[in-house]
Scaffold this motif. Structure first.
Motif, short mmCIF file in Angstrom:
data_model
loop_
_atom_site.label_atom_id
_atom_site.label_comp_id
_atom_site.label_asym_id
_atom_site.label_seq_id
_atom_site.Cartn_x
_atom_site.Cartn_y
_atom_site.Cartn_z
N GLU A 168 0.84 -1.21 0.00
CA GLU A 168 0.00 0.00 0.00
C GLU A 168 0.87 1.25 0.00
O GLU A 168 0.60 2.20 -0.73
N ILE A 204 2.52 1.70 -3.56
CA ILE A 204 1.57 2.19 -4.56
C ILE A 204 1.14 3.62 -4.25
O ILE A 204 1.07 4.46 -5.15
N LEU A 205 0.90 3.92 -3.00
CA LEU A 205 0.49 5.28 -2.63
C LEU A 205 1.60 6.29 -2.93
O LEU A 205 1.34 7.37 -3.47
N ARG A 233 1.85 6.68 -6.76
CA ARG A 233 0.69 7.37 -7.35
C ARG A 233 0.55 8.80 -6.85
O ARG A 233 0.40 9.72 -7.63
N MET A 234 0.58 9.01 -5.55
CA MET A 234 0.25 10.31 -5.00
C MET A 234 1.46 11.23 -4.85
O MET A 234 1.36 12.42 -5.13
N GLU A 244 -1.55 5.12 -13.04
CA GLU A 244 -1.93 3.76 -12.62
C GLU A 244 -1.34 2.71 -13.54
O GLU A 244 -0.86 1.68 -13.07
N VAL A 293 -4.07 -2.09 -8.76
CA VAL A 293 -3.35 -0.90 -8.30
C VAL A 293 -4.37 0.15 -7.84
O VAL A 293 -4.19 0.78 -6.80
N ARG A 294 -5.43 0.34 -8.60
CA ARG A 294 -6.48 1.30 -8.25
C ARG A 294 -7.12 0.94 -6.91
O ARG A 294 -7.32 1.79 -6.05
N CYS A 325 -4.63 1.44 -3.97
CA CYS A 325 -4.46 2.88 -3.71
C CYS A 325 -5.68 3.43 -2.98
O CYS A 325 -5.54 4.21 -2.03
#
Length: 169
Positions: free
Chosen positions: A113, A116-117, A120-121, A127, A141-142, A145
């Motif tokens: 987590e 991926i966070l 992404r962020m 994605e 992944v979506r 996240c």
């Protein structure tokens, strides 16, 4: 011949130093987020960043016009994911064998987590790119996240304090 080699090595070192001067702060912050350590006490993040930058320097001549930051970030993600198997017993495990520092912002998240966070962020990786990098379907992944964001925005409540028994008199 030796002069040309020395000149090439000096140029390579200057280019890499310029890259590190511009990117090290952001990469250090990303590594700190990945390891869920507080910014002022982050030995695992420092080890991760050192290994990643050493790998980037070793392959500097093979970049051939590629973005060195992108390559370094990709290797950091892969190295963190591999290290999570050894350090935490897997990417999806919630409780690492080595307890994270209590001050880490992302300490409640599993390594997967967090990875991926952060991609992404914090890093702004799409994605599809994150999914390809990690070998996961885009939908997975979506979902990971979204779950990580929900955990951060709505943390689980702490256990209630035990209520003292009232003894009738």
């Amino acid at each position: 011949m030796r002069e040309r080699q020395a000149s090439r090595n000096a140029r390579r070192a200057r280019e890499f130093e310029a890259f590190v001067a511009g990117a090290a702060g952001r990469l250090m912050h990303a590594a700190t987020l990945l390891t869920a350590e507080p910014p002022d006490d982050n030995p695992r993040a420092r080890r991760l960043l050192t290994a990643v930058l050493a790998h980037t320097y070793a392959g500097w001549d093979r970049l051939h016009g590629e973005d060195p930051y992108d390559r370094t970030r990709q290797y950091m993600a892969v190295r963190f994911a591999r290290g999570a198997w050894h350090e935490y017993g897997g990417l999806g495990r919630a409780y690492p064998r080595i307890r994270p520092h209590p001050g880490g912002v992302l300490r409640r998240l599993t390594p997967q987590e967090r990875l991926i966070l952060v991609l992404r962020m914090y890093e702004g990786v799409a994605e599809e790119q994150a999914a390809a990098l990690l070998g996961l379907p885009t939908e997975r992944v979506r979902a990971i996240c979204a779950r990580a964001m929900a955990t951060l925005l709505h943390p689980p409540r702490e256990a209630a304090a035990p209520v003292a028994k009232v003894v009738p008199s």
